[in-house]
Design a protein around this motif. Structure first.
Motif, PDB file in Angstrom:
ATOM      1  N   SER A 127       0.447  -1.287  -0.317  1.00  0.00           N
ATOM      2  CA  SER A 127      -0.316  -0.002   0.568  1.00  0.00           C
ATOM      3  C   SER A 127       1.068   1.286  -0.152  1.00  0.00           C
ATOM      4  CB  SER A 127      -1.005  -0.009   1.397  1.00  0.00           C
ATOM      5  OG  SER A 127      -1.661   1.454   0.807  1.00  0.00           O
ATOM      6  N   ASN A 128       0.157   2.410   0.219  1.00  0.00           N
ATOM      7  CA  ASN A 128       1.176   3.831   0.552  1.00  0.00           C
ATOM      8  C   ASN A 128      -0.310   4.911   0.457  1.00  0.00           C
ATOM      9  OD1 ASN A 128      -0.526   4.270  -2.592  1.00  0.00           O
ATOM     10  ND2 ASN A 128       0.538   5.295  -2.247  1.00  0.00           N
ATOM     11  N   GLU A 129       1.210   5.857   1.399  1.00  0.00           N
ATOM     12  CA  GLU A 129      -0.283   6.918   2.337  1.00  0.00           C
ATOM     13  C   GLU A 129      -1.026   7.750   1.066  1.00  0.00           C
ATOM     14  OE1 GLU A 129      -0.969   7.346   4.803  1.00  0.00           O
ATOM     15  OE2 GLU A 129       0.078   5.545   6.189  1.00  0.00           O
ATOM     16  N   ALA A 130      -1.649   6.902   0.510  1.00  0.00           N
ATOM     17  CA  ALA A 130      -2.399   8.449  -0.844  1.00  0.00           C
ATOM     18  C   ALA A 130      -2.768   9.550  -0.702  1.00  0.00           C
ATOM     19  CB  ALA A 130      -2.796   7.199  -1.630  1.00  0.00           C
ATOM     20  N   LEU A 131      -2.917   9.719   0.315  1.00  0.00           N
ATOM     21  CA  LEU A 131      -3.195  11.445   0.230  1.00  0.00           C
ATOM     22  C   LEU A 131      -2.041  12.332   0.678  1.00  0.00           C
ATOM     23  CD1 LEU A 131      -6.012  13.001  -0.078  1.00  0.00           C
ATOM     24  CD2 LEU A 131      -6.519  13.026   3.364  1.00  0.00           C
ATOM     25  N   CYS A 132      -1.199  11.810   1.371  1.00  0.00           N
ATOM     26  CA  CYS A 132      -0.105  12.180   2.179  1.00  0.00           C
ATOM     27  C   CYS A 132       0.834  12.497   0.440  1.00  0.00           C
ATOM     28  CB  CYS A 132       0.326  11.369   3.045  1.00  0.00           C
ATOM     29  SG  CYS A 132      -0.146  11.237   4.555  1.00  0.00           S
ATOM     30  N   ALA A 133       0.437  11.363   0.250  1.00  0.00           N
ATOM     31  CA  ALA A 133       1.850  11.561  -1.483  1.00  0.00           C
ATOM     32  C   ALA A 133       0.628  13.073  -1.497  1.00  0.00           C
ATOM     33  CB  ALA A 133       1.646   9.887  -2.063  1.00  0.00           C
ATOM     34  N   LEU A 134      -0.381  12.884  -2.032  1.00  0.00           N
ATOM     35  CA  LEU A 134      -1.184  13.999  -3.312  1.00  0.00           C
ATOM     36  C   LEU A 134      -0.644  15.466  -2.476  1.00  0.00           C
ATOM     37  CD1 LEU A 134      -2.749  14.817  -5.061  1.00  0.00           C
ATOM     38  CD2 LEU A 134      -4.762  14.642  -3.232  1.00  0.00           C
ATOM     39  N   THR A 135      -0.540  15.088  -0.980  1.00  0.00           N
ATOM     40  CA  THR A 135      -0.544  16.313  -0.308  1.00  0.00           C
ATOM     41  C   THR A 135       1.091  16.768  -0.646  1.00  0.00           C
ATOM     42  OG1 THR A 135      -2.251  15.679   1.984  1.00  0.00           O
ATOM     43  CG2 THR A 135      -0.478  17.146   1.464  1.00  0.00           C
ATOM     44  N   ALA A 136       2.124  15.547  -0.469  1.00  0.00           N
ATOM     45  CA  ALA A 136       2.842  16.282  -0.545  1.00  0.00           C
ATOM     46  C   ALA A 136       3.628  16.787  -2.394  1.00  0.00           C
ATOM     47  CB  ALA A 136       4.316  14.898  -0.616  1.00  0.00           C
ATOM     48  N   SER A 137       3.072  16.329  -3.635  1.00  0.00           N
ATOM     49  CA  SER A 137       2.955  16.716  -5.058  1.00  0.00           C
ATOM     50  C   SER A 137       2.488  17.949  -4.986  1.00  0.00           C
ATOM     51  CB  SER A 137       2.207  15.266  -5.696  1.00  0.00           C
ATOM     52  OG  SER A 137       0.823  15.689  -5.416  1.00  0.00           O
ATOM     53  N   VAL A 138       1.184  18.543  -4.343  1.00  0.00           N
ATOM     54  CA  VAL A 138       0.515  19.684  -4.464  1.00  0.00           C
ATOM     55  C   VAL A 138       1.468  20.617  -3.722  1.00  0.00           C
ATOM     56  CG1 VAL A 138      -2.011  20.697  -3.768  1.00  0.00           C
ATOM     57  CG2 VAL A 138      -2.137  18.816  -4.721  1.00  0.00           C
ATOM     58  N   TYR A 139       1.630  20.265  -3.099  1.00  0.00           N
ATOM     59  CA  TYR A 139       2.822  21.492  -2.092  1.00  0.00           C
ATOM     60  C   TYR A 139       4.013  21.630  -3.231  1.00  0.00           C
ATOM     61  CZ  TYR A 139       5.678  23.225   0.916  1.00  0.00           C
ATOM     62  OH  TYR A 139       7.112  23.968   1.514  1.00  0.00           O
ATOM     63  N   MET A 140       4.779  20.189  -3.487  1.00  0.00           N
ATOM     64  CA  MET A 140       6.252  20.370  -4.261  1.00  0.00           C
ATOM     65  C   MET A 140       5.155  21.672  -5.946  1.00  0.00           C
ATOM     66  SD  MET A 140       8.398  17.212  -4.110  1.00  0.00           S
ATOM     67  CE  MET A 140       6.796  16.469  -4.133  1.00  0.00           C
ATOM     68  N   ALA A 141       3.933  21.156  -6.411  1.00  0.00           N
ATOM     69  CA  ALA A 141       3.874  22.524  -6.909  1.00  0.00           C
ATOM     70  C   ALA A 141       3.362  23.680  -6.728  1.00  0.00           C
ATOM     71  CB  ALA A 141       2.373  20.834  -8.080  1.00  0.00           C
ATOM     72  N   ALA A 142       2.646  23.732  -5.514  1.00  0.00           N
ATOM     73  CA  ALA A 142       2.528  24.770  -5.345  1.00  0.00           C
ATOM     74  C   ALA A 142       3.736  25.849  -4.967  1.00  0.00           C
ATOM     75  CB  ALA A 142       1.981  25.132  -4.430  1.00  0.00           C
ATOM     76  N   MET A 143       4.500  25.345  -4.434  1.00  0.00           N
ATOM     77  CA  MET A 143       6.003  26.195  -4.335  1.00  0.00           C
ATOM     78  C   MET A 143       6.704  26.143  -5.040  1.00  0.00           C
ATOM     79  SD  MET A 143       6.078  26.924  -0.904  1.00  0.00           S
ATOM     80  CE  MET A 143       7.743  27.050   0.034  1.00  0.00           C
ATOM     81  N   GLY A 144       6.835  24.990  -6.167  1.00  0.00           N
ATOM     82  CA  GLY A 144       7.815  25.063  -7.026  1.00  0.00           C
ATOM     83  C   GLY A 144       9.651  25.696  -6.763  1.00  0.00           C
ATOM     84  N   PRO A 145      10.420  25.313  -7.465  1.00  0.00           N
ATOM     85  CA  PRO A 145      11.383  25.302  -7.342  1.00  0.00           C
ATOM     86  C   PRO A 145      12.384  26.436  -6.188  1.00  0.00           C
ATOM     87  CG  PRO A 145      11.578  24.577  -9.847  1.00  0.00           C
ATOM     88  CD  PRO A 145      10.514  24.632  -9.168  1.00  0.00           C
ATOM     89  N   GLU A 146      11.579  27.699  -6.462  1.00  0.00           N
ATOM     90  CA  GLU A 146      12.010  28.243  -6.473  1.00  0.00           C
ATOM     91  C   GLU A 146      11.791  28.742  -4.899  1.00  0.00           C
ATOM     92  OE1 GLU A 146      11.563  31.920  -8.433  1.00  0.00           O
ATOM     93  OE2 GLU A 146      12.575  31.972 -10.296  1.00  0.00           O
ATOM     94  N   GLY A 147      10.171  28.836  -4.624  1.00  0.00           N
ATOM     95  CA  GLY A 147       9.774  28.771  -3.548  1.00  0.00           C
ATOM     96  C   GLY A 147      10.429  28.326  -2.321  1.00  0.00           C
ATOM     97  N   LEU A 148      10.391  26.409  -3.150  1.00  0.00           N
ATOM     98  CA  LEU A 148      11.454  25.737  -1.873  1.00  0.00           C
ATOM     99  C   LEU A 148      12.423  25.961  -1.544  1.00  0.00           C
ATOM    100  CD1 LEU A 148      10.280  22.329  -1.262  1.00  0.00           C
ATOM    101  CD2 LEU A 148      11.602  22.027  -2.415  1.00  0.00           C
ATOM    102  N   ALA A 149      12.949  26.822  -2.790  1.00  0.00           N
ATOM    103  CA  ALA A 149      14.526  26.887  -2.445  1.00  0.00           C
ATOM    104  C   ALA A 149      14.803  28.303  -1.423  1.00  0.00           C
ATOM    105  CB  ALA A 149      15.412  27.851  -3.698  1.00  0.00           C
ATOM    106  N   ARG A 150      13.569  28.670  -1.159  1.00  0.00           N
ATOM    107  CA  ARG A 150      13.014  30.072  -0.272  1.00  0.00           C
ATOM    108  C   ARG A 150      13.011  29.656   1.039  1.00  0.00           C
ATOM    109  NH1 ARG A 150       8.961  34.956  -1.050  1.00  0.00           N
ATOM    110  NH2 ARG A 150      10.102  35.826   0.961  1.00  0.00           N
ATOM    111  N   ALA A 151      12.107  28.784   0.693  1.00  0.00           N
ATOM    112  CA  ALA A 151      11.342  27.815   2.314  1.00  0.00           C
ATOM    113  C   ALA A 151      13.335  27.470   3.085  1.00  0.00           C
ATOM    114  CB  ALA A 151      10.516  27.232   1.928  1.00  0.00           C
TER     115      ALA A 151
END
Length: 451
Positions: free
Chosen positions: A329-353
């Motif tokens: 199995s996998n933590e499906a909702l948590c994985a989705l959360t991570a992907s939405v977060y990364m998409a929202a932040m983008g490389p520049e947002g993640l680097a800034r955080a």
């Protein structure tokens, strides 16, 4: 997974008749009488919906959420953009469990595929699975991937998170594998000399697992470690903080064969300990050994872009003795959360955080040092560091934590009576950091006056 299915007495009798039994005692006749409950379960009576809601709120009030959090140690308070929860809470996505028959939903498969793609971009690796239960399980599963008939010994740095070490020890015990710990130096770094000695003596080593930053927050010198491990015929596994990868070198750049970690910092709140997810990514040569699910991209009969579950080395799909893992199995909702977060932040947002977390942590370290705590000046760190209370201070970590709590501040994680692991992220303000340092300064100075 369990289900509660209410059946009437008539339905129960009909089911018993269908299987040729007269009562439930016959149904459980194979169970030894000494382990059967003769008087039923000792549980409270059922409650109405109103009573359950009231009880739940009563329990929730016991949980304290601090205004300022200066503790990490594997779980971190980061800012979560509003769009993350807005998307994740949509009815189409909301399932905490893995979606069965995912092939019927191209949307679910695409979300998993996008998650895998971003994890690969983050770690620099070639392929990712659809996540596992948590970061500790990811580390243990990675070690199991590296074992074969000739090599069954798992090497682990003593500087990794102690909870991860416990899970890896459990896995190795169950698999009959030897776990070898590479000792740390006095300054909380892996002993490279001891590593070379063990690799030269032990021929059955399957892999080495390290963590960057390590449990004590230190950025270790891992240049060349991959070469040493590979020369010995073993694999190199690196655990990492995903936020740190916004500005630090990737596991791929260190020469890692497998990259793992806890995905909680990617858009998930502290949540009283979970649920979280473990991310796993590897070199292409290890693709078929990755546990759990992998979603691939293909084309349908009309030549349109499509997604499909592929390369599932799971015990449900093949003979159990041939399975490389029992992860199913996998933590499906948590994985989705991570992907939405990364998409929202983008490389520049993640680097800034990441950059703001690092800057705030160094600011906190500087102010705590000015307040009277000791710190290793030679240690390079990301967003966590260890302080030590001077012997002459006459106070303990417990005293500091108690004083901070009065100011609605959760201090660092005590490692013993005098050492504490602190953390700062982008959500901590300069005023919060200064207030915490002032509390420490006041406590230390007041105690010196009394002495």
């Amino acid at each position: 997974m369990g289900f509660y299915v209410p059946n009437t007495e008539k339905q129960q009798r009909e089911m018993l008749m269908d299987i040729g039994l007269d009562n439930f005692d016959e149904l459980f006749s194979q169970i030894p009488e000494e382990v059967l409950l003769s008087e039923g379960l000792d549980i409270p009576r059922g409650m109405s919906e109103i009573e359950v809601a009231a009880k739940t709120k009563e329990i929730a009030r016991k949980n304290r959420v601090f205004g300022t959090c200066l503790r990490g140690a594997g779980a971190y308070r980061h800012y979560i953009p509003a769009i993350v929860n807005n998307i994740v809470n949509k009815e189409e996505f909301k399932t905490a469990y893995t979606p069965y028959q995912a092939e019927l939903s191209q949307g679910i498969l695409q979300s998993i595929f996008e998650y895998q793609t971003m994890i690969c971009e983050l770690t620099g690796m070639d392929v990712s699975n659809a996540s596992v239960y948590d970061g500790a399980v990811a580390a243990a599963e990675a070690a199991m991937m590296c074992r074969d008939r000739r090599r069954g010994t798992v090497m682990v740095s003593a500087t990794i998170h102690p909870n991860v070490l416990k899970v890896m020890r459990t896995y190795c015990g169950a698999a009959g594998a030897k776990l070898m710990i590479v000792p740390m130096t006095e300054d909380n770094r892996m002993d490279l000399r001891a590593l070379r000695e063990e690799l030269s003596k032990e021929e059955k080593i399957a892999c080495l697992y390290v963590q960057q930053p390590n449990f004590f927050g230190i950025l270790e010198e891992f240049d060349g470690v991959a070469d040493i491990v590979h020369e010995a015929g073993a694999k190199f596994i690196m655990g990492c903080n995903p936020i740190s990868l916004g500005i630090l070198r990737t596991p791929k750049e260190y020469g890692a064969d497998i990259a793992v970690g806890e995905g909680q910092p990617l858009g998930m709140p502290l949540s009283f300990g979970g649920p979280y997810l473990g991310f796993m990514a590897a070199e292409k040569s290890l693709m078929r050994k990755l546990p759990g699910r992998i979603v691939g991209q293909t084309t349908d009969a009309d030549g349109e872009r499509a997604f499909v579950l592929t390369l599932q080395a799971r015990e449900q799909h093949i003979r159990r003795e041939k399975a490389s893992s029992n992860i199913c199995s996998n933590e499906a909702l948590c994985a989705l959360t991570a992907s939405v977060y990364m998409a929202a932040m983008g490389p520049e947002g993640l680097a800034r955080a990441a950059r703001m977390s690092m800057e705030n942590a160094h600011c906190l370290a500087e102010k705590l040092t000015e307040a009277g705590l000791l710190i290793d000046d030679n240690a390079e760190f990301f967003n966590e560091f260890v302080t030590e209370i001077p012997e002459s201070a006459g106070v303990s970590c417990g005293d500091i934590l108690a004083m901070l709590e009065r100011k609605d501040i959760l201090g660092g994680l005590p490692l013993d009576d005098r050492k504490m692991l602190w953390c700062a992220t982008e959500v901590n303000t300069i005023s919060q950091i200064s207030e915490a340092a002032d509390v420490v300064r006041e406590l230390l100075s007041d105690n010196e006056k009394e002495v």
